[in-house]
Scaffold this motif. Structure first.
Motif, short mmCIF file in Angstrom:
data_model
loop_
_atom_site.label_atom_id
_atom_site.label_comp_id
_atom_site.label_asym_id
_atom_site.label_seq_id
_atom_site.Cartn_x
_atom_site.Cartn_y
_atom_site.Cartn_z
N LEU A 161 0.81 -1.22 0.00
CA LEU A 161 0.00 0.00 0.00
C LEU A 161 0.85 1.28 0.00
O LEU A 161 0.29 2.38 -0.03
N GLY A 162 2.17 1.13 0.07
CA GLY A 162 3.04 2.29 0.13
C GLY A 162 2.93 3.05 1.44
O GLY A 162 3.07 4.28 1.48
N LEU A 163 2.69 2.31 2.55
CA LEU A 163 2.53 2.93 3.85
C LEU A 163 3.77 2.69 4.72
O LEU A 163 4.60 1.85 4.41
N ARG A 164 3.86 3.42 5.81
CA ARG A 164 4.97 3.24 6.73
C ARG A 164 4.58 2.25 7.82
O ARG A 164 3.40 1.91 7.99
N THR A 165 5.57 1.78 8.57
CA THR A 165 5.32 0.88 9.70
C THR A 165 5.82 1.54 10.98
O THR A 165 6.70 2.40 10.96
N ALA A 166 5.24 1.12 12.09
CA ALA A 166 5.64 1.62 13.40
C ALA A 166 5.27 0.57 14.44
O ALA A 166 4.48 -0.34 14.17
N VAL A 167 5.84 0.70 15.63
CA VAL A 167 5.58 -0.25 16.72
C VAL A 167 4.38 0.21 17.53
O VAL A 167 4.27 1.38 17.91
N LEU A 168 3.46 -0.74 17.78
CA LEU A 168 2.41 -0.58 18.78
C LEU A 168 2.52 -1.81 19.67
O LEU A 168 2.27 -2.93 19.23
N ASP A 169 2.91 -1.60 20.90
CA ASP A 169 3.32 -2.70 21.76
C ASP A 169 2.16 -3.20 22.62
O ASP A 169 1.59 -2.43 23.40
N PRO A 170 1.80 -4.49 22.52
CA PRO A 170 0.77 -5.03 23.41
C PRO A 170 1.26 -5.24 24.84
O PRO A 170 0.48 -5.63 25.71
N ILE A 171 2.53 -5.01 25.08
CA ILE A 171 3.13 -5.06 26.41
C ILE A 171 2.92 -6.44 27.06
O ILE A 171 2.62 -6.54 28.25
N GLU A 172 3.09 -7.46 26.27
CA GLU A 172 3.05 -8.81 26.83
C GLU A 172 4.34 -9.14 27.55
O GLU A 172 4.38 -10.02 28.42
N GLY A 173 5.41 -8.45 27.18
CA GLY A 173 6.71 -8.66 27.81
C GLY A 173 7.67 -7.59 27.34
O GLY A 173 7.38 -6.85 26.40
N LEU A 174 8.81 -7.51 28.00
CA LEU A 174 9.85 -6.57 27.59
C LEU A 174 10.79 -7.24 26.60
O LEU A 174 11.02 -8.44 26.66
N ALA A 175 11.34 -6.46 25.70
CA ALA A 175 12.28 -6.97 24.71
C ALA A 175 13.33 -5.90 24.45
O ALA A 175 13.13 -4.72 24.78
N ASP A 176 14.44 -6.31 23.82
CA ASP A 176 15.49 -5.35 23.50
C ASP A 176 14.96 -4.23 22.62
O ASP A 176 15.42 -3.10 22.68
N ALA A 177 13.94 -4.56 21.77
CA ALA A 177 13.39 -3.57 20.85
C ALA A 177 12.27 -2.75 21.46
O ALA A 177 11.65 -1.92 20.79
N SER A 178 11.96 -2.96 22.73
CA SER A 178 10.87 -2.24 23.36
C SER A 178 11.13 -0.73 23.36
O SER A 178 12.27 -0.29 23.47
N THR A 179 10.05 0.03 23.22
CA THR A 179 10.18 1.48 23.13
C THR A 179 10.06 2.17 24.49
O THR A 179 9.94 3.38 24.57
N GLY A 180 10.12 1.41 25.56
CA GLY A 180 10.08 1.98 26.90
C GLY A 180 10.65 1.01 27.91
O GLY A 180 10.94 -0.15 27.59
N ALA A 181 10.82 1.49 29.14
CA ALA A 181 11.49 0.69 30.16
C ALA A 181 10.52 -0.09 31.04
O ALA A 181 10.92 -1.06 31.67
#
Length: 318
Positions: free
Chosen positions: A278-298
């Motif tokens: 579709l020519g769209l961008r992607t971004a993270v929306l976190d369901p916060i099931e767990g923490l990961a190295d790629a998480s956008t918060g602490a």
């Protein structure tokens, strides 16, 4: 905002033919902190917030692990058996449900019983249609009973969970009940502030629909009058059908959506593919099931704030 309620009877599962009217077994005086086992990150976080120094929390799901896929080690099963309190969410982790039923000897608190059932349709907001006769693709075994298990993405639900944990801890450890109540009040206040940030931040947006990789955001969408459009159903690892992907693409055009969300603990491949088409961008929306190295918060609060920022950007909120 205050969501305090009495701890529902069904939330505490008696292990030895007990009933809700039976008195809780108190931790031995002077025996040290209450030993609590939680089964994945949001329950660990809530327990630590209200338990503070009066509890020792062991979480069964390591950071970076998708909770649904957890298989327990013998040591983890032993931790369940030895815990004063086990906090879990029924249906999210089948292996954990079985281990608790077979091994837990202390108090068992089922977090889902602390939260009222959502109104009809709230769990499946704006779900795209699929081909006639088709429901879920085979190959997944997560039994949520048709209900979105991601209760914690609504701050009101998170407060109810925290208050239920505080009540269970106070029953086990009445000498420290005042501390649990004080910390629960602080947790409640922080969740009140979080809820207000979401309400204010999402009040005026060009679109109220968003596309995510799977149906993890029904509770959040219902709380803030948003429309969730999911590429997958409740199971994050199912393979979406061509008809479902086509329906998502159609919805993206209809709602003038410019962002496809993906998650930190699940492969972004499908979301990226839909976005490319579709020519769209992607971004993270976190369901916060767990923490990961790629998480956008602490922690839970910073991750929720990151989710708010992501939704504001994608939905072009003012």
């Amino acid at each position: 905002m205050s969501f305090r309620r009495l701890l529902p009877c069904a939330a505490i599962v008696p292990l030895l033919f007990g009933a809700c009217a039976a008195p809780a077994v108190e931790a031995d005086e002077g025996a040290g902190p209450v030993e609590v086992v939680t089964t994945f990150y949001p329950l660990q976080f809530a327990t630590e917030q209200v338990g503070g120094p009066d509890v020792t929390v062991t979480d069964l799901t390591p950071p970076g692990t998708e909770p649904h896929d957890l298989e327990l080690t013998p040591r983890q099963v032993a931790a369940i058996a030895d815990a004063d309190l086990v906090v879990y969410l029924a249906g999210l982790q089948p292996a954990v449900d079985r281990a608790i039923a077979e091994n837990a000897t202390g108090t068992v608190l089922e977090a889902g019983a602390l939260v009222p059932a959502p109104p009809p349709g709230a769990d499946h907001a704006d779900e795209p249609a699929v081909e006639p006769g088709h429901t879920e693709e085979p190959g997944h075994d997560h039994d949520h009973g048709g209900r979105d298990p991601h209760l914690w993405l609504d701050p009101e639900n998170m407060e109810l969970i925290g208050s239920g944990i505080a009540a269970a801890l106070s029953d086990l450890d009445p000498d420290d009940a005042a501390g649990y109540a004080d910390r629960d009040a602080t947790f409640d206040a922080r969740l009140t502030d979080l809820d207000e940030r979401f309400r204010t931040g999402l009040a005026r947006c060009e679109t109220r629909a968003f596309i995510t990789s799977h149906e993890a955001f029904g509770h959040l969408a219902a709380r803030y009058d948003l429309e969730q459009i999911a590429i997958r159903g409740l199971s994050a690892d199912e393979e979406p059908s061509p008809a479902r992907i086509a329906a998502v693409q159609h919805a993206a055009r209809d709602h003038d959506i410019d962002t496809i969300f993906y998650e930190t603990l699940v492969s972004p491949e499908v979301s990226e593919s839909v976005a490319r088409d579709l020519g769209l961008r992607t971004a993270v929306l976190d369901p916060i099931e767990g923490l990961a190295d790629a998480s956008t918060g602490a922690d839970y609060f910073s991750l929720m704030d990151a989710n708010l920022a992501a939704l504001r950007g994608a939905n072009r909120c003012r």
